[in-house]
Design a protein around this motif. Sequence first.
Motif, PDB file in Angstrom:
ATOM      1  N   MET A   1       0.844  -1.208   0.000  1.00  0.00           N
ATOM      2  CA  MET A   1       0.000   0.000   0.000  1.00  0.00           C
ATOM      3  C   MET A   1       0.878   1.257   0.000  1.00  0.00           C
ATOM      4  N   ASN A   2       0.464   2.254  -0.720  1.00  0.00           N
ATOM      5  CA  ASN A   2       1.167   3.523  -0.763  1.00  0.00           C
ATOM      6  C   ASN A   2       0.757   4.363   0.458  1.00  0.00           C
ATOM      7  N   THR A   3       1.680   4.591   1.348  1.00  0.00           N
ATOM      8  CA  THR A   3       1.292   5.305   2.581  1.00  0.00           C
ATOM      9  C   THR A   3       1.763   6.750   2.578  1.00  0.00           C
ATOM     10  N   GLN A   4       1.985   7.305   1.388  1.00  0.00           N
ATOM     11  CA  GLN A   4       2.531   8.672   1.368  1.00  0.00           C
ATOM     12  C   GLN A   4       1.496   9.700   1.831  1.00  0.00           C
ATOM     13  N   PHE A   5       0.208   9.392   1.686  1.00  0.00           N
ATOM     14  CA  PHE A   5      -0.819  10.343   2.098  1.00  0.00           C
ATOM     15  C   PHE A   5      -1.422   9.920   3.429  1.00  0.00           C
ATOM     16  N   LEU A   6      -1.757  10.881   4.230  1.00  0.00           N
ATOM     17  CA  LEU A   6      -2.331  10.598   5.537  1.00  0.00           C
ATOM     18  C   LEU A   6      -3.738  11.180   5.524  1.00  0.00           C
ATOM     19  N   ASP A  98     -15.058   8.040   2.448  1.00  0.00           N
ATOM     20  CA  ASP A  98     -13.764   7.787   1.818  1.00  0.00           C
ATOM     21  C   ASP A  98     -13.989   7.018   0.513  1.00  0.00           C
ATOM     22  N   ALA A  99     -13.401   7.518  -0.556  1.00  0.00           N
ATOM     23  CA  ALA A  99     -13.547   6.886  -1.866  1.00  0.00           C
ATOM     24  C   ALA A  99     -13.080   5.429  -1.861  1.00  0.00           C
ATOM     25  N   GLU A 100     -12.168   5.101  -0.951  1.00  0.00           N
ATOM     26  CA  GLU A 100     -11.638   3.733  -0.916  1.00  0.00           C
ATOM     27  C   GLU A 100     -12.465   2.801  -0.038  1.00  0.00           C
ATOM     28  N   GLN A 119      -6.413  11.263  -7.044  1.00  0.00           N
ATOM     29  CA  GLN A 119      -4.951  11.293  -6.854  1.00  0.00           C
ATOM     30  C   GLN A 119      -4.587  11.298  -5.375  1.00  0.00           C
ATOM     31  N   TRP A 120      -5.582  11.543  -4.515  1.00  0.00           N
ATOM     32  CA  TRP A 120      -5.332  11.532  -3.067  1.00  0.00           C
ATOM     33  C   TRP A 120      -5.542  10.159  -2.456  1.00  0.00           C
ATOM     34  N   CYS A 121      -5.959   9.187  -3.252  1.00  0.00           N
ATOM     35  CA  CYS A 121      -6.187   7.841  -2.708  1.00  0.00           C
ATOM     36  C   CYS A 121      -4.862   7.130  -2.465  1.00  0.00           C
ATOM     37  N   GLU A 122      -4.857   6.286  -1.445  1.00  0.00           N
ATOM     38  CA  GLU A 122      -3.627   5.570  -1.097  1.00  0.00           C
ATOM     39  C   GLU A 122      -3.454   4.328  -1.940  1.00  0.00           C
ATOM     40  N   ASP A 123      -4.588   3.725  -2.324  1.00  0.00           N
ATOM     41  CA  ASP A 123      -4.517   2.417  -2.953  1.00  0.00           C
ATOM     42  C   ASP A 123      -5.543   2.389  -4.098  1.00  0.00           C
ATOM     43  N   LEU A 124      -5.056   2.647  -5.308  1.00  0.00           N
ATOM     44  CA  LEU A 124      -6.011   2.770  -6.426  1.00  0.00           C
ATOM     45  C   LEU A 124      -6.762   1.482  -6.747  1.00  0.00           C
ATOM     46  N   PRO A 125      -6.122   0.283  -6.655  1.00  0.00           N
ATOM     47  CA  PRO A 125      -6.934  -0.912  -6.888  1.00  0.00           C
ATOM     48  C   PRO A 125      -8.135  -0.983  -5.935  1.00  0.00           C
ATOM     49  N   PHE A 170       2.513  11.253  -7.802  1.00  0.00           N
ATOM     50  CA  PHE A 170       1.288  10.747  -8.405  1.00  0.00           C
ATOM     51  C   PHE A 170       1.637   9.569  -9.310  1.00  0.00           C
ATOM     52  N   ILE A 171       0.651   8.686  -9.538  1.00  0.00           N
ATOM     53  CA  ILE A 171       1.000   7.460 -10.252  1.00  0.00           C
ATOM     54  C   ILE A 171       0.968   7.649 -11.768  1.00  0.00           C
ATOM     55  N   SER A 172       1.701   6.773 -12.444  1.00  0.00           N
ATOM     56  CA  SER A 172       1.876   6.903 -13.890  1.00  0.00           C
ATOM     57  C   SER A 172       0.634   6.398 -14.635  1.00  0.00           C
TER      58      SER A 172
END
Length: 261
Positions: A1-6, A98-100, A119-125, A170-172
Motif C-alpha cells: 500500500m502507498n502510505t505517502q498520504f495521511l 472515503d472513496a476507498e 490522486q489523493w487515494c492511497e490504494d487505487l486498486p 502521483f501514479i503513472s
Amino acid sequence: MNTQFLKPQIAESFSRAAVSYDGVAQLQRDIGHQLLNQLPHSSSEVVMDLGCGTGYFAPLLAEKFKPQQLICLDLAQGMLAYAREHRATPNALWLCGDAENLPLADSSIDLIFSSLAIQWCEDLPSLFSEVARVLKPGGRFLFSTLGPDTLYEIRESWSAVDCFQHVNRFISFSQLQASAEGYLQQVSLRQAPEVLLYDQLRELTAELKGIGAHNISAGRPSGLTGKARMIAFKQAYEQFRRSDGQLPATYQVFYGEYING
Ligand SMILES: C[S@@+](CC[C@H](N)C(=O)[O-])C[C@H]1O[C@@H](n2cnc3c(N)ncnc32)[C@H](O)[C@@H]1O
C-alpha cells in the motif's frame, strides 16, 4: 500500500481550504468542465460526485443528468459544510466518506463523476474495486486525476536545495491502467498537459495553499521552511522562466472513462 498520504491530514487540509478554494481553482474548474463535456446529456437515476469539494459541479451534474438522487461525497467535512451552504442543488445528498471505502450499497449508482480527487487515494486498486462494487452493471466512472509530471518544476527546484519530498508523488499512466484492470473496462484514457503561467512564484505557492493541495505527504519537511532555503528554491525555479518572462507550472492531467460491464 502507498502510505505517502495521511487521510486525516488530507481531510483537515481541504477542510481548511474550503473558503479559499473557489477563488483560486480556475484550473480545477476547467478540467472538471472538460470531463463533464465528455458525456452527452442523458438521464441517469443515481449520480455521484466523488470528492465533490466545494460542490461546484453538483448543479451542473443535476442539470445535465437530471438524477433522482445526486450523492456528493467528500472526505473533508469542511468542504461539505461549505458546499451545502453555497450549492443548493435539487436531489443532492451531501455525504462524508472515503472513496476507498464507500458507504454505499452494491450496484446502486449509474454514473460516478470524479474530478481531481482520486490522486489523493492511497490504494487505487481498492478505489476501483469500490467503484465497481457500487456501480450498477453498465454504470460509468468518469474521472480526471494527476500524473507524475505534475509540478515537476517545483520538484526539480527543491531537489537543488534539499532531499525532502515537496510535491506529492502521483501514479503513472500505466499504473493507473493496471489499477483498474479486473474491476472495470476502459472506454478511454488520455493525458493532456496544462501549463499555468505566473509573473511571480509566490502567486503559484499562494494558489496551491488556497486549494489545500500544498504538499500533504509523508515525506514533507517538518517545521518551517527556512528563509535561506526558500531563497535557494526561488533561485532554482528561475531556470524555468520563459522568454516571455513568465514562470510555468505544469499539470499532467489524465482523463478516464470506464464502464462496469
Ligand atoms: C482538488 S479537490 C477537487 C474538488 C472538486 N472535485 C473540484 O474539481 O473542484 C480534491 C477533493 O477530494 C477530496 N478527497 C481527497 N481524498 C478523498 C477520499 N479518499 N475520498 C473522498 N474524497 C477525497 C478532498 O477532500 C477534496 O475536497
